[in-house]
Write a protein that holds these residues in place. Sequence first.
Motif, PDB file in Angstrom:
ATOM      1  N   ASP A   1       0.836  -1.207   0.000  1.00 60.64           N
ATOM      2  CA  ASP A   1       0.000   0.000   0.000  1.00 60.64           C
ATOM      3  C   ASP A   1       0.870   1.256   0.000  1.00 60.64           C
ATOM      4  O   ASP A   1       0.578   2.231  -0.700  1.00 60.64           O
TER       5      ASP A   1
ATOM      6  N   GLN B   1       2.397   1.721  -3.434  1.00 57.51           N
ATOM      7  CA  GLN B   1       1.389   2.163  -4.398  1.00 57.51           C
ATOM      8  C   GLN B   1       1.012   3.625  -4.170  1.00 57.51           C
ATOM      9  O   GLN B   1       0.859   4.395  -5.115  1.00 57.51           O
ATOM     10  N   THR B   2       0.879   4.008  -2.915  1.00 58.67           N
ATOM     11  CA  THR B   2       0.525   5.390  -2.599  1.00 58.67           C
ATOM     12  C   THR B   2       1.628   6.341  -3.042  1.00 58.67           C
ATOM     13  O   THR B   2       1.356   7.409  -3.605  1.00 58.67           O
TER      14      THR B   2
ATOM     15  N   ASP C   1       1.327   6.728  -6.641  1.00 60.53           N
ATOM     16  CA  ASP C   1       0.182   7.585  -6.958  1.00 60.53           C
ATOM     17  C   ASP C   1       0.545   9.065  -6.826  1.00 60.53           C
ATOM     18  O   ASP C   1       0.156   9.885  -7.664  1.00 60.53           O
TER      19      ASP C   1
END
Length: 89
Positions: free
Chosen positions: A10, A13-14, A17
Amino acid sequence: APPTEMSLADIAQTKADFVNTARRSHELGIEAVELHAAHGYLLHQFLSPISNHRTDAYGGSFENRIRFPMEVFQAVREAFGGTLGMRIS
């Protein structure tokens, strides 16, 4: 639902992003970006010993708690061609 601790996937991925958003902003002609690490937003939650109860490399000491916000800042700085700031409070 109660909040849950982000997995390492996570976190990766963040960070990606944030980078993708900064890259798109630059492509659209945005000249400056400010990362918001205050007022209870995600980056602030990592900084705060009140909300960050992690026991891995992203929690505990201040050095560990600031790790994710700094990783995001450094990754965005590499991807974004304009002015970059970070609000911390």
